[in-house]
Design a protein around this motif. Structure first.
Motif, PDB file in Angstrom:
ATOM      1  N   LEU A  94     -61.840 -36.399  67.375  1.00 15.27           N
ATOM      2  CA  LEU A  94     -60.637 -35.758  67.914  1.00 15.27           C
ATOM      3  C   LEU A  94     -59.507 -35.717  66.893  1.00 15.27           C
ATOM      4  O   LEU A  94     -58.748 -34.748  66.841  1.00 15.27           O
ATOM      5  CB  LEU A  94     -60.174 -36.496  69.175  1.00 15.27           C
TER       6      LEU A  94
ATOM      7  N   LEU B 263     -61.909 -31.922  74.381  1.00 14.03           N
ATOM      8  CA  LEU B 263     -60.535 -31.464  74.172  1.00 14.03           C
ATOM      9  C   LEU B 263     -60.426 -30.014  74.626  1.00 14.03           C
ATOM     10  O   LEU B 263     -61.249 -29.181  74.250  1.00 14.03           O
ATOM     11  CB  LEU B 263     -60.171 -31.574  72.688  1.00 14.03           C
TER      12      LEU B 263
ATOM     13  N   ILE C   6     -57.457 -34.134  77.118  1.00 12.80           N
ATOM     14  CA  ILE C   6     -58.645 -34.853  76.630  1.00 12.80           C
ATOM     15  C   ILE C   6     -59.175 -35.739  77.751  1.00 12.80           C
ATOM     16  O   ILE C   6     -58.438 -36.564  78.304  1.00 12.80           O
ATOM     17  CB  ILE C   6     -58.314 -35.730  75.412  1.00 12.80           C
TER      18      ILE C   6
END
Length: 207
Positions: free
Chosen positions: A38, A194, A6
């Motif tokens: 996320l 991500l 990330i």
């Protein structure tokens, strides 16, 4: 092992400035929105999940927020994941950095230290050390919150490992190859993005 890389959220300082190893903050609302998005993506990985982060606050603040949201008891902070140190260029506007200095770096990407900071080979060395520790761990999944440059370097480490075998360790030439592979990685990595990276695990006894 599966790494879930990330990149930190967008910091308060914009991309017209050089802020490699400088500890630049993220706005609270930006951090909260990034964490919420996320968390929804990472919830299926929650059992047995580990979190590792650069100690710079634009990364560690997100890592801590994710740990709380996902029920992870603690996170590991590793200076090896920090962005490249640009020496005297740090916090300068890119337009104020002499073009001759930028060109000197372009002529020797692997070994020239921009602003008198780190060389790419030095960054490759410390990121490889993090990569090596991760590949020897017991976790099936690990979230790694770091920087665009660190992510490119981790991907370059994984590519080098895939070519040379799970137990291989790069020598000076190998580290240069990793550094140059990372420099050639032109894929744009968005703030808060991500991405998955599968790496070959190495038993701890092989160390």
């Amino acid at each position: 092992m599966n790494l879930h890389l990330i990149r930190h959220p967008q910091p308060l300082l914009d991309k017209t400035y050089c802020y490699g190893s400088s500890d630049v903050a993220v706005a609270a609302e930006t951090l909260a929105l990034c964490c919420e998005r996320l968390t929804a993506q990472l919830l299926p990985l929650r059992p047995g999940l580990a979190i590792c982060s650069s100690p710079l606050q634009r990364c560690s603040d997100l890592a801590l927020a994710l740990a709380q949201a996902l029920g992870v008891e603690s996170i590991a902070l590793d200076t090896g994941l920090q962005e490249m140190h640009f020496g005297s260029w740090e916090l300068c506007a890119w337009d104020d950095i002499a073009w001759a200095e930028v060109e000197a770096w372009n002529r020797d990407l692997a070994h020239h230290a921009p602003g008198g900071g780190e060389t790419l080979v030095e960054v490759a060395q410390r990121v490889w050390e993090v990569f090596d520790e991760l590949r020897r761990g017991d976790d099936a999944h690990c979230i790694v919150v770091c920087h665009g440059g660190s992510i490119r370097m981790l991907r370059a480490c994984a590519a080098w490992q895939a070519e040379h075998g799970a137990g291989a360790t790069p020598d000076a030439a190998g580290l240069e190859a990793i550094a140059l592979r990372a420099a050639a990685d032109r894929r744009d990595i968005g703030f808060g993005e991500l991405m998955a990276l599968e790496i070959l695990s190495v038993p701890a006894l092989a160390a």
